[in-house]
Design an enzyme around this catalytic site. Structure first.
Site, PDB file in Angstrom:
ATOM      1  N   GLY A 145      48.495  54.553  42.849  1.00 35.31           N
ATOM      2  CA  GLY A 145      47.048  54.720  42.895  1.00 35.31           C
ATOM      3  C   GLY A 145      46.377  53.788  43.891  1.00 35.31           C
ATOM      4  O   GLY A 145      47.031  53.065  44.646  1.00 35.31           O
ATOM      5  N   GLN A 146      45.029  53.800  43.862  1.00 32.94           N
ATOM      6  CA  GLN A 146      44.257  53.015  44.839  1.00 32.94           C
ATOM      7  C   GLN A 146      44.607  51.528  44.738  1.00 32.94           C
ATOM      8  O   GLN A 146      44.825  50.864  45.746  1.00 32.94           O
ATOM      9  CB  GLN A 146      42.744  53.220  44.624  1.00 32.94           C
ATOM     10  CG  GLN A 146      41.916  52.601  45.738  1.00 32.94           C
ATOM     11  CD  GLN A 146      40.433  52.469  45.409  1.00 32.94           C
ATOM     12  OE1 GLN A 146      40.006  52.722  44.278  1.00 32.94           O
ATOM     13  NE2 GLN A 146      39.653  52.072  46.386  1.00 32.94           N
TER      14      GLN A 146
ATOM     15  N   TYR B   2      34.930  57.186  29.846  1.00 31.23           N
ATOM     16  CA  TYR B   2      35.712  56.146  30.535  1.00 31.23           C
ATOM     17  C   TYR B   2      35.291  54.761  30.032  1.00 31.23           C
ATOM     18  O   TYR B   2      36.131  53.925  29.686  1.00 31.23           O
ATOM     19  CB  TYR B   2      35.458  56.289  32.036  1.00 31.23           C
ATOM     20  CG  TYR B   2      36.071  55.241  32.934  1.00 31.23           C
ATOM     21  CD1 TYR B   2      37.451  55.088  33.034  1.00 31.23           C
ATOM     22  CD2 TYR B   2      35.253  54.423  33.727  1.00 31.23           C
ATOM     23  CE1 TYR B   2      37.999  54.143  33.897  1.00 31.23           C
ATOM     24  CE2 TYR B   2      35.800  53.492  34.598  1.00 31.23           C
ATOM     25  CZ  TYR B   2      37.167  53.352  34.675  1.00 31.23           C
ATOM     26  OH  TYR B   2      37.711  52.420  35.529  1.00 31.23           O
TER      27      TYR B   2
ATOM     28  N   ARG C 258      53.610  60.318  39.864  1.00 32.03           N
ATOM     29  CA  ARG C 258      53.974  60.881  41.170  1.00 32.03           C
ATOM     30  C   ARG C 258      55.394  60.454  41.538  1.00 32.03           C
ATOM     31  O   ARG C 258      55.791  59.321  41.262  1.00 32.03           O
ATOM     32  CB  ARG C 258      53.018  60.406  42.263  1.00 32.03           C
ATOM     33  CG  ARG C 258      51.571  60.756  41.954  1.00 32.03           C
ATOM     34  CD  ARG C 258      50.685  60.431  43.121  1.00 32.03           C
ATOM     35  NE  ARG C 258      49.421  59.831  42.667  1.00 32.03           N
ATOM     36  CZ  ARG C 258      48.409  59.511  43.452  1.00 32.03           C
ATOM     37  NH1 ARG C 258      48.507  59.701  44.745  1.00 32.03           N
ATOM     38  NH2 ARG C 258      47.306  58.974  42.969  1.00 32.03           N
TER      39      ARG C 258
ATOM     40  N   ASP D 193      56.233  58.566  33.026  1.00 37.21           N
ATOM     41  CA  ASP D 193      54.983  58.948  32.362  1.00 37.21           C
ATOM     42  C   ASP D 193      54.699  57.918  31.272  1.00 37.21           C
ATOM     43  O   ASP D 193      55.477  57.786  30.322  1.00 37.21           O
ATOM     44  CB  ASP D 193      55.151  60.358  31.752  1.00 37.21           C
ATOM     45  CG  ASP D 193      53.880  60.848  31.091  1.00 37.21           C
ATOM     46  OD1 ASP D 193      52.920  60.067  30.971  1.00 37.21           O
ATOM     47  OD2 ASP D 193      53.862  62.029  30.688  1.00 37.21           O
TER      48      ASP D 193
ATOM     49  N   ASP E  77      55.207  55.588  38.535  1.00 38.43           N
ATOM     50  CA  ASP E  77      54.020  56.462  38.532  1.00 38.43           C
ATOM     51  C   ASP E  77      54.482  57.857  38.113  1.00 38.43           C
ATOM     52  O   ASP E  77      55.677  58.172  38.184  1.00 38.43           O
ATOM     53  CB  ASP E  77      53.414  56.523  39.954  1.00 38.43           C
ATOM     54  CG  ASP E  77      51.958  56.946  39.951  1.00 38.43           C
ATOM     55  OD1 ASP E  77      51.089  56.084  40.171  1.00 38.43           O
ATOM     56  OD2 ASP E  77      51.675  58.149  39.715  1.00 38.43           O
TER      57      ASP E  77
ATOM     58  N   GLY F 158      51.499  53.185  37.354  1.00 36.95           N
ATOM     59  CA  GLY F 158      50.346  53.691  38.115  1.00 36.95           C
ATOM     60  C   GLY F 158      50.352  53.075  39.507  1.00 36.95           C
ATOM     61  O   GLY F 158      49.308  52.855  40.115  1.00 36.95           O
TER      62      GLY F 158
ATOM     63  N   LYS G  55      37.410  51.964  27.949  1.00 36.69           N
ATOM     64  CA  LYS G  55      37.637  50.601  28.444  1.00 36.69           C
ATOM     65  C   LYS G  55      37.182  49.581  27.408  1.00 36.69           C
ATOM     66  O   LYS G  55      37.843  48.557  27.192  1.00 36.69           O
ATOM     67  CB  LYS G  55      36.889  50.375  29.768  1.00 36.69           C
ATOM     68  CG  LYS G  55      37.488  51.118  30.961  1.00 36.69           C
ATOM     69  CD  LYS G  55      38.898  50.623  31.269  1.00 36.69           C
ATOM     70  CE  LYS G  55      39.509  51.297  32.480  1.00 36.69           C
ATOM     71  NZ  LYS G  55      40.933  51.002  32.667  1.00 36.69           N
TER      72      LYS G  55
HETATM   73  P1  NAD Z   1      43.998  55.727  40.565  1.00 41.04           P
HETATM   74  O1  NAD Z   1      43.503  56.973  39.911  1.00 41.04           O
HETATM   75  O2  NAD Z   1      43.875  55.593  42.033  1.00 41.04           O
HETATM   76  O3  NAD Z   1      45.531  55.497  40.190  1.00 41.04           O
HETATM   77  C1  NAD Z   1      46.057  55.745  38.923  1.00 41.04           C
HETATM   78  C2  NAD Z   1      47.527  56.072  39.089  1.00 41.04           C
HETATM   79  O4  NAD Z   1      48.052  56.320  37.777  1.00 41.04           O
HETATM   80  C3  NAD Z   1      47.770  57.344  39.918  1.00 41.04           C
HETATM   81  O5  NAD Z   1      48.707  57.081  40.947  1.00 41.04           O
HETATM   82  C4  NAD Z   1      48.323  58.341  38.905  1.00 41.04           C
HETATM   83  O6  NAD Z   1      49.308  59.223  39.455  1.00 41.04           O
HETATM   84  C5  NAD Z   1      48.943  57.418  37.873  1.00 41.04           C
HETATM   85  N1  NAD Z   1      49.050  58.050  36.553  1.00 41.04           N
HETATM   86  C6  NAD Z   1      48.186  58.899  35.968  1.00 41.04           C
HETATM   87  N2  NAD Z   1      48.645  59.289  34.769  1.00 41.04           N
HETATM   88  C7  NAD Z   1      49.822  58.660  34.591  1.00 41.04           C
HETATM   89  C8  NAD Z   1      50.792  58.667  33.560  1.00 41.04           C
HETATM   90  N3  NAD Z   1      50.636  59.423  32.458  1.00 41.04           N
HETATM   91  N4  NAD Z   1      51.902  57.886  33.694  1.00 41.04           N
HETATM   92  C9  NAD Z   1      52.086  57.145  34.823  1.00 41.04           C
HETATM   93  N5  NAD Z   1      51.208  57.115  35.840  1.00 41.04           N
HETATM   94  C10 NAD Z   1      50.101  57.872  35.731  1.00 41.04           C
HETATM   95  O7  NAD Z   1      43.281  54.516  39.816  1.00 41.04           O
HETATM   96  P2  NAD Z   1      42.950  53.055  40.403  1.00 41.04           P
HETATM   97  O8  NAD Z   1      41.643  53.137  41.073  1.00 41.04           O
HETATM   98  O9  NAD Z   1      44.119  52.511  41.117  1.00 41.04           O
HETATM   99  O10 NAD Z   1      42.702  52.267  39.028  1.00 41.04           O
HETATM  100  C11 NAD Z   1      43.716  51.533  38.390  1.00 41.04           C
HETATM  101  C12 NAD Z   1      43.111  50.884  37.158  1.00 41.04           C
HETATM  102  O11 NAD Z   1      42.017  50.047  37.548  1.00 41.04           O
HETATM  103  C13 NAD Z   1      42.531  51.865  36.131  1.00 41.04           C
HETATM  104  O12 NAD Z   1      42.723  51.356  34.844  1.00 41.04           O
HETATM  105  C14 NAD Z   1      41.051  51.862  36.462  1.00 41.04           C
HETATM  106  O13 NAD Z   1      40.285  52.203  35.337  1.00 41.04           O
HETATM  107  C15 NAD Z   1      40.840  50.417  36.849  1.00 41.04           C
HETATM  108  N6  NAD Z   1      39.655  50.238  37.688  1.00 41.04           N
HETATM  109  C16 NAD Z   1      39.610  50.754  38.948  1.00 41.04           C
HETATM  110  C17 NAD Z   1      38.468  50.584  39.718  1.00 41.04           C
HETATM  111  C18 NAD Z   1      38.370  51.120  41.114  1.00 41.04           C
HETATM  112  O14 NAD Z   1      37.284  51.054  41.722  1.00 41.04           O
HETATM  113  N7  NAD Z   1      39.451  51.653  41.683  1.00 41.04           N
HETATM  114  C19 NAD Z   1      37.373  49.877  39.194  1.00 41.04           C
HETATM  115  C20 NAD Z   1      37.432  49.413  37.882  1.00 41.04           C
HETATM  116  C21 NAD Z   1      38.605  49.569  37.147  1.00 41.04           C
HETATM  117  C1  AKB Z   2      34.695  54.256  38.762  1.00 37.52           C
HETATM  118  O1  AKB Z   2      33.728  54.454  39.532  1.00 37.52           O
HETATM  119  O2  AKB Z   2      34.971  54.973  37.787  1.00 37.52           O
HETATM  120  C2  AKB Z   2      35.527  53.027  38.998  1.00 37.52           C
HETATM  121  C3  AKB Z   2      35.041  51.902  38.135  1.00 37.52           C
HETATM  122  C4  AKB Z   2      33.855  51.134  38.549  1.00 37.52           C
HETATM  123  O3  AKB Z   2      35.598  51.660  37.103  1.00 37.52           O
HETATM  124  N1  AKB Z   2      35.499  52.698  40.378  1.00 37.52           N
END
Ligand code: NAD
Ligand code: AKB
Length: 314
Positions: A13-14, A144, A38, A54, A36, A10, A148
């Site tokens: 991602g962000q 979600y 992607r 994947d 990823d 992943g 978690k």
């Molecule tokens: P994101 O959606 O920006 O990135 C997720 C990445 O996973 C994407 O690049 C996507 O292409 C990839 N992906 C999706 N399905 C896939 C698969 N089957 N195989 C491989 N890659 C795959 O998410 P994020 O914000 O970077 O979050 C990362 C983790 O952190 C997640 O577990 C999320 O729940 C957790 N999280 C994020 C936040 C936040 O604010 N960003 C807050 C709390 C928890």
């Molecule tokens: C969301 O809003 O789903 C995420 C998180 C707090 O897990 N940023």
């Protein structure tokens, strides 16, 4: 010391982009494999190896882990809260099966450490709203959050039963300028900066007084690395650590932006994400993280706004 070889799943991602870059700084570019669904990511191009993978394909994942001599896995692939409510089955499937695939392979291949993030979304309407403690009533109301919470207990189970050193943080909403957020309820706090600079106005999908726990990405990356570098004996929470940065409402973030862009205007048009936000705590007690591995955030709303606007402008 054994040479570490890290797989980030992943990575586009962000969080993935910034965490991959930080890990490459620490462990060397070629020792951190970005992966990823992607095919590529322009922000990672030329910084080290990238494979298209994947996480749901367990066999292919297993082959990569063996072929690349992986010793640590960071699993970031997931579906977040807002997208999850639109497709609950897909969110449950990816968030659970992806984690179980990684935990199984970690157990079989004696992976040194696994990182998997949880979220403040584990908490639900019956959890305390202010300074929500590490251990409290946890009754999540989104798919979600359910995924978690279940995931936290799978991590705990694999640690207790099979000795897998899996570590986790309950991230608040994360704010960053490098890579766009991927379908969360807290995404407004990223969009607002971009639109303040380009449009001088923003229509917010949450009400003005919706307080939520938030964190600036540099703090989140530092917390992740500090947790993963901490001695094993310090890690007392094997579900997931509460983590706190700051708390603010849309009205407050708009005011902090107005100090830099006086003509900026915010309007409010709450949608289905309001109910998700209402179910979460407004602030988090992260004293366990502070006590066990010394966690302390550095950014507040004012310093984050300054940094976000400066970086987005440039
Ligand atoms: P994101 O959606 O920006 O990135 C997720 C990445 O996973 C994407 O690049 C996507 O292409 C990839 N992906 C999706 N399905 C896939 C698969 N089957 N195989 C491989 N890659 C795959 O998410 P994020 O914000 O970077 O979050 C990362 C983790 O952190 C997640 O577990 C999320 O729940 C957790 N999280 C994020 C936040 C936040 O604010 N960003 C807050 C709390 C928890
Ligand atoms: C969301 O809003 O789903 C995420 C998180 C707090 O897990 N940023």
């Amino acid at each position: 010391m054994t040479k570490e070889k890290i797989l980030v799943i992943g990575a586009s991602g962000q969080i993935g982009v910034e965490l991959t870059l930080a890990l490459r700084n620490l462990y060397g570019n070629n020792n951190v494999i970005a992966s990823d669904l992607r095919e590529q990511n322009p922000l990672l191009e030329g910084t080290g190896p990238y494979v298209s993978l994947d996480v749901m394909n367990k066999e292919m994942l297993h082959v990569q882990v063996i072929r690349q001599n992986i010793t640590q896995i960071y699993l970031l692939a997931a579906i977040l809260s807002a997208t999850g409510e639109k497709n609950p089955n897909l969110a449950w499937h990816l968030n659970m099966q992806g984690l179980l695939n990684v935990l199984d392979i970690a157990r079989e291949e004696h992976i040194h450490k696994v990182y998997w993030p949880s979220s403040i979304a584990v908490f639900g309407p019956t959890s305390p709203k202010q300074n929500c403690p590490q251990q409290t009533i946890i009754e999540p109301s989104t798919v979600y959050g359910i995924s978690k919470y279940a995931g936290e207990f799978w991590c705990n189970y694999y640690h207790q039963r099979f000795g897998v050193d899996v570590r986790s943080l309950r991230y608040p909403g994360l704010i960053s300028y490098k890579s766009a957020p991927g379908g969360g309820t807290t995404d407004y706090a990223v969009e607002i900066y971009l639109e303040a600079l380009t449009e001088k106005k923003y229509e917010c999908f949450l009400q003005e007084d919706t307080y939520l726990p938030m964190m600036y990405m540099p703090d989140a990356i530092r917390a992740t690395i500090e947790l993963m570098e901490a001695p094993k004996s310090n890690i007392n929470v094997r579900t997931s650590y509460n983590l706190s940065g700051m708390s603010f409402s849309p009205k407050e973030i708009a005011l902090s932006i107005k100090q830099h862009i006086p003509e900026f205007e915010i309007t409010y048009k709450p949608d289905y994400r309001q109910e998700i936000a209402n179910s979460w705590p407004q602030s988090i007690d992260d004293s366990s993280a502070n006590k066990d591995w010394g966690w302390k955030p550095q950014y507040n709303l004012q310093s984050m706004t300054e940094d976000m606007l400066t970086n987005l402008k440039s």
